[in-house]
Enzyme design. Structure first.
Site, mmCIF file in Angstrom:
data_model
loop_
_atom_site.group_PDB
_atom_site.id
_atom_site.type_symbol
_atom_site.label_atom_id
_atom_site.label_comp_id
_atom_site.label_asym_id
_atom_site.label_seq_id
_atom_site.Cartn_x
_atom_site.Cartn_y
_atom_site.Cartn_z
ATOM 1 N N ALA A 26 -4.732 4.339 10.690
ATOM 2 C CA ALA A 26 -3.797 3.835 9.690
ATOM 3 C C ALA A 26 -3.540 4.873 8.590
ATOM 4 C CB ALA A 26 -4.320 2.544 9.079
ATOM 5 N N ASN A 84 -13.117 2.897 12.444
ATOM 6 C CA ASN A 84 -12.747 3.117 11.048
ATOM 7 C C ASN A 84 -11.912 1.963 10.504
ATOM 8 O OD1 ASN A 84 -11.922 4.081 8.569
ATOM 9 N ND2 ASN A 84 -11.472 6.122 9.269
ATOM 10 N N ASP A 85 -10.653 1.890 10.892
ATOM 11 C CA ASP A 85 -9.775 0.864 10.315
ATOM 12 C C ASP A 85 -10.259 -0.561 10.587
ATOM 13 O OD1 ASP A 85 -8.116 2.824 9.316
ATOM 14 O OD2 ASP A 85 -6.934 2.916 11.152
ATOM 15 N N VAL A 86 -10.895 -0.774 11.738
ATOM 16 C CA VAL A 86 -11.312 -2.134 12.084
ATOM 17 C C VAL A 86 -12.515 -2.604 11.267
ATOM 18 C CG1 VAL A 86 -10.373 -2.061 14.421
ATOM 19 C CG2 VAL A 86 -12.745 -1.385 14.041
#
Lengths: 94, 469
Positions: free
Chosen positions: B436, B395-397
């Site tokens: 995050a 997700n965040d990456v």
């Protein structure tokens, strides 16, 4: 004090060697690197053995602590090397 | 004999260095690991030859018990549980160093009674340091294991833990000063008290750190476990321990730096900034509003059709792949695509998963050749020529906000530019935010499709659908 400076010198130089060598390890192998170095940190078993050897300056409590330390350090060593070996064998080119 | 023993330690240290050097390519790594193991054997034999070792029965019992437990867990652990395994081993190593320091302290008392030892300041300092690092590694690692397993959630009491940490350090420093200056050899209670303080310190240092930051914490604790060994070496005056401990310490520090860079955060920020989700995250309603009506949902059948016509496919694995144990299904799908002449690669973000190299190990387990695992900087320019990028539980990456939105809490973090691919298929269990705690713009882009569900199940359905086409 001289002994301490000597040890400190070795410590600092060894860190530089470590940084040089480890910087070349590719990200693919970072997990096995961690488990492998983990096994190596089981080197404290040396200290533990010296405390469990029953020389005249050990006490009952220091021996108990020493044996407990041997058990923990050996878990670290055996599990660390074996699991690293398991992982690295998966990375071998098929 | 003394000379021979010390040469033994030196030989062990050299073998360890060659062993780690072997780790620089997958081909030589197995041999490297074996060399390290031989080094350890040499060190143990050298220790057994020491004139201080006169009885062997306890040592043998200890080695047998530890060896049996170690072998058992090494055989049983699943590759998906590797982060927990490494974290636990860090803790065990720290515990061993702590015990060695304590045992050696007691022995030094006895030696002093016999008139063969006098305490010096540097010895006192080494004792305190090895207690500190050993104890912090021990309890810190087990809190990290709890966080990795999801049993310990992100704490909202960051301030409280910061105060406990400060208090612990204050007590520790004054205690250490008293210990070193006043009476180092008759301070049993003080040492016991300091050990307890350091154990509490380990818990309080790791508790406020977010679950997402565990790759950094595990690497750092890896470093500590080495430094704990080096500190024990200072106490014992054993150069073998010092060299080896500092090698491990250096390794952990390098990995920690790599992890921090990959998240664009400083180590201080990771350690003392609290969990990102708790400080910068959005509420559930804000999150829902962000995605409301804008996400295009798709199915495994549609994914199969897309893949059928694709020339180049990139898989982007994340923590979700590990949770779903989807590595084998991924490999099976990749095999089918390759059989059709499609170019398949895997894009690995440095902090994908929960420890450095986590994804690589999982995919290696599924027999993915390691040269198909491509690092972020190499794969990013290739996304524009990619037909389908399949995001599996990451997700965040892959959040474009990291490169485009200066207001985003993750702005500046290097990401995989999957949004440049012709089509991005996101396989995810739901629209909940990532570590995050922020929504991901990628999911509402025109070229994105979302397939809801467990990564393994979705992939298996896709495989079936692809066979039927």
């Amino acid at each position: 004090m001289e002994m301490f400076i000597m040890s400190l010198t070795i410590f600092v130089l060894a860190i530089f060697v470590g940084v040089e060598v480890i910087n070349k390890v590719p990200p693919t192998l970072h997990t096995p690197l961690m488990s492998g170095t983990n096994a190596i940190s089981g080197i404290v078993v040396v200290g533990a053995i010296l405390s469990s050897g029953g020389s005249e300056h050990t006490t009952v409590l220091s021996t108990v602590l020493g044996v407990a330390a041997i058990i923990l350090a050996t878990i670290n060593i055996v599990a660390g090397f074996m699991v690293t070996d398991r992982m690295l064998n998966m990375f071998k080119k098929k | 004999m003394e000379i021979l023993i010390n040469l033994g330690y030196l030989a062990a240290a050299v073998l360890f260095i060659f062993g780690i050097k072997g780790m620089t390519t997958p081909k030589t790594a197995v041999r490297g690991n074996q060399m390290s193991a031989i080094g350890m054997l040499v060190a143990v034999i050298a220790a057994l030859l020491d004139h201080n070792v006169v009885r062997f029965e306890y040592i043998i019992i200890g080695i047998l018990v530890g060896g049996a437990i170690g072998a058992l867990i090494a055989k049983k652990v699943a590759m998906t549980d590797m982060p927990e395994m490494v974290a636990s081993l860090n803790g065990i190593g720290g515990g061993a160093s702590l015990l060695v320091a304590a045992a050696n302290y007691l022995e030094s008392q006895k030696l002093a009674e016999m008139g063969q030892f006098t305490a010096s300041y540097d010895w006192s300092l080494a004792v305190i340091l090895s207690i500190l690092i050993g104890a912090v590694t021990l309890t810190g690692s087990f809190v990290a294991v709890g966080k990795l397993k999801g049993k310990i959630g992100d704490s909202n009491k960051v301030m409280l833990f910061k105060w406990i940490v400060k208090l612990c350090f204050l007590v520790l420093i004054s205690g250490a000063a008293y210990f070193a200056i006043v009476d180092p050899l008759n301070s049993d209670m003080l040492v016991a008290g300091l050990i307890i303080i350091c154990l509490i310190l380990g818990v309080s240092l790791v508790m406020p750190i977010g679950g997402a930051d565990m790759p950094v914490v595990v690497s750092l604790l890896n470093s500590y476990s080495g430094l704990a060994g080096a500190a024990a070496g200072f106490v014992l005056g054993n150069n073998g321990l010092i060299i080896t401990g500092s090698l491990v310490g250096a390794s952990g520090i390098i990995l920690t730096t790599i992890m921090c860079k990959a998240m664009n955060r400083s180590l201080t920020n990771v350690l003392f900034g609290g969990s990102m989700a708790a400080t910068a995250g959005v509420s559930k309603s804000e999150n829902d509003a962000f995605y409301e009506g804008k996400v295009k949902f798709s199915s495994a059948d549609e994914l199969a059709m897309l893949l059928d016509g694709a020339q180049k496919v990139v898989f982007v694995p994340g923590y979700g792949l590990a949770v779903a144990q989807a590595q084998h299904a991924t490999r099976e799908l990749a095999n089918m695509l390759e059989a059709k002449g499609c170019d398949v690669k895997y894009a690995i973000h440095p902090v994908a998963g929960r420890m450095p190299g986590h994804m690589n190990v999982l995919l290696a387990e599924a027999e993915v050749p390691y040269d198909q695992l491509v690092e972020m900087d190499t794969i990013n320019p290739e996304f524009s020529q990619t037909d389908v990028a399949i995001v599996l539980g990451a997700n965040d990456v892959v959040n474009p906000a990291a490169s485009k939105d200066p207001a985003s809490p993750i702005f500046g973090m290097p990401i995989l530019d999957v949004h440049n691919a012709k089509t991005v298929v996101v396989v995810k269990r739901g629209l909940s935010p990532g570590f995050a705690g922020i929504p991901n713009e990628l999911f509402i882009r025109d070229n994105s499709l979302m397939v809801s569900g467990d990564a393994k199940k979705v992939l298996q359905e896709t495989i079936t659908a692809l066979k039927d086409l």
